[in-house]
Design an enzyme around this catalytic site. Structure first.
Site, mmCIF file in Angstrom:
data_model
loop_
_atom_site.group_PDB
_atom_site.id
_atom_site.type_symbol
_atom_site.label_atom_id
_atom_site.label_comp_id
_atom_site.label_asym_id
_atom_site.label_seq_id
_atom_site.Cartn_x
_atom_site.Cartn_y
_atom_site.Cartn_z
ATOM 1 N N CYS A 110 0.820 -1.216 0.000
ATOM 2 C CA CYS A 110 0.000 0.000 0.000
ATOM 3 C C CYS A 110 0.850 1.260 0.000
ATOM 4 O O CYS A 110 0.319 2.365 -0.083
ATOM 5 C CB CYS A 110 -0.958 -0.006 1.177
ATOM 6 N N HIS A 152 -9.395 3.873 -0.863
ATOM 7 C CA HIS A 152 -8.013 3.375 -0.782
ATOM 8 C C HIS A 152 -7.681 2.457 -1.958
ATOM 9 O O HIS A 152 -7.534 1.247 -1.806
ATOM 10 C CB HIS A 152 -7.820 2.661 0.559
#
Lengths: 384, 100
Positions: free
Chosen positions: A83, A331
């Site tokens: 991420c 996200h």
């Protein structure tokens, strides 16, 4: 470091079923290049931040895919670090400028997640963990749940206090037209949402999202570029063990502490100088721990500080996650680190509209991969 | 990266050396939304365990009751079927933990 941010762009974040990864990349790239006042041929190289395209979409070789959308076959490569892929792509791009190899480069972060069912996405995201964690049947919410459990035990924090992170970030998201969820929620909403991995509930967790974000940076700004200058004064990365269970601390992430300490030193600022920060709130507990690791709250106090609205727009002095954060803005994992840069740039230029932090001069982005396995910290300033 | 039979086979020495080791729970959670191959077992607890001697591990807790879900519960490492295989595949076994 004399690196200036030129144009920035993000697509809408959300469930973009009608949009392909290629289309998202094109939109973000074209808008960022146009906003820079440049032609595609002015870009020396491209850096792509992405995590899951190879795993979920069977599309590796993203660097070349993106050059087609720029319309210029320049050097182009993909950077991955779970991420934190976006933040690492930016760090790699900055190093290429510092080396003198390139003068103006484009960084694009992108992720397409909602084409795939949540089982496959859950399994794909576990690529950021270790074999030991996969064999244990752990998931990312599960690993952050372990962190939440450790933190709650150590400091006597309630689930309601943790929930205040999502409440703040959803409030901020109501002011962001690009956000996935533009609605406010309450602590009760969080508490009533279904359990994902105890003690984390659905509304403690950032969503599965599609989106792309792009920035153009340069070591040789043209006098013609009319927007207010924003400089990147620090870009630092640190790493840690792949597995969460091997860490010496379960309530602080050493990669964040180390990368931010280096970044503050490089930029010549302290945590008290930061006016606005984008924090990697993949889960509510992640923002709580980050707020302490970055030096914004004392140990054990961050959840209370957040609940007391010390970091809320219109209330606090230092504002965290004005974009809505990962929780409310969405996200798309590879895009997140670049979206954070776009948000802080808009804030420092005074272009953030209803979510503008007044007189913001110094901003920070905090982008984390895995369970704190890698952290990329950037500091942005209006003056060198 | 997938946990394939060959990966588990490469670990077999270490795996068999762990069977019967005792320790206690440091952290626990209950996974309610699992990764695909663990779907049939959900909800299941995942625990961080400190073994006697200080080695730390992460693993699934089996044969558990609500009262076992707390810090300090004593556990023992046992060999269990890992997950539900897709189609006709090699059945994988690995270390899990059982309350003592």
């Amino acid at each position: 470091m004399k690196i200036q941010i030129l144009g920035t762009a993000t697509t809408k974040f959300g469930e973009l079923w009608g949009v392909s990864p290629r289309t998202m990349a094109r939109e973000a790239i074209q808008n960022a290049v146009v906003a820079s006042g440049l032609k595609p041929s002015d870009i020396d190289a491209i850096f792509v931040g992405n995590m899951l395209s190879g795993i979920l979409g069977n599309q590796a070789n993203l660097g070349s895919l993106v050059t087609e959308e720029l319309g210029e076959f320049k050097p182009s490569l993909r950077v991955e670090g779970a991420c934190a892929s976006g933040g690492l792509a930016l760090n790699t791009a900055i190093n290429s400028l510092l080396s003198g190899q390139y003068k103006t480069v484009l960084i694009v972060g992108l992720e397409k997640m909602t084409d795939h069912n949540s089982d496959d996405v859950t399994a794909g995201l576990m690529a950021a963990g270790s074999d030991e964690e996969r064999i244990a049947g752990a998931t990312f919410p599960g690993l952050y749940a372990l962190m939440a459990r450790a933190y709650m035990q150590k400091y006597g924090i309630t689930e309601e206090l943790l929930a205040s992170v999502s409440v703040k970030n959803h409030y901020h998201g109501t002011f962001n037209p690009k956000a996935q969820f533009q609605m406010a929620i309450t602590v009760t909403d969080v508490m009533r949402s279904s359990k994902v991995a105890d003690p984390l509930k659905l509304l403690d967790c950032s969503p599965i999202s599609d989106g792309a974000a792009a920035v153009v940076i340069t070591s040789e700004p043209s006098k013609k570029f009319a927007k207010k200058p924003v400089y990147i004064t620090a870009s630092e990365v640190a790493t840690d063990t792949l597995s969460f269970y091997e860490r010496s601390s379960f309530t602080s992430l050493a990669a964040v502490v180390n990368a931010s300490a280096k970044a503050y030193k490089k930029a010549g600022v302290t945590s008290e100088d930061i006016d606005v920060a984008e924090i990697h709130d993949c889960f509510s507990i992640a923002e709580v721990v980050a707020t302490e690791d970055l030096g914004f709250s004392k140990r054990g106090k961050a959840a209370k500080d957040i609940a007391e609205e010390k970091f809320t727009l219109g209330k606090g002095k230092l504002i965290t996650n004005p974009s809505g954060g990962l929780k409310s803005c969405g996200h798309p994992v590879g895009a997140t680190g670049i979206k954070q840069i776009v948000e802080i740039t808009e804030q420092l230029r005074g272009e953030a509209g209803k979510r503008q932090v007044p007189n913001a001069r110094v901003g920070l982005t905090h982008n984390v991969g895995g369970t704190g396995t890698v952290a990329a910290i950037h500091i942005l300033q209006t003056k060198l | 990266m997938k946990v394939t039979p060959v990966k588990l086979w490469r670990r077999q020495k270490e795996t068999s050396s762990l069977i019967g080791k005792k320790g206690h729970i440091l952290l626990w959670t209950i996974i309610r939304v699992p990764a695909k191959s663990f779907g049939q077992q959900a909800p299941y607890p995942v625990v961080v365990v400190e073994l006697e001697g200080g080695q730390r591990m992460v693993g699934q807790l089996v044969d558990w009751q609500e009262k076992d879900l707390r810090v300090g519960t004593n556990v023992i490492a046992v060999l269990r079927r890992l997950r539900t295989e897709e189609k006709a595949d090699v059945i994988s076994y690995n270390i899990k933990f059982k309350p003592l």
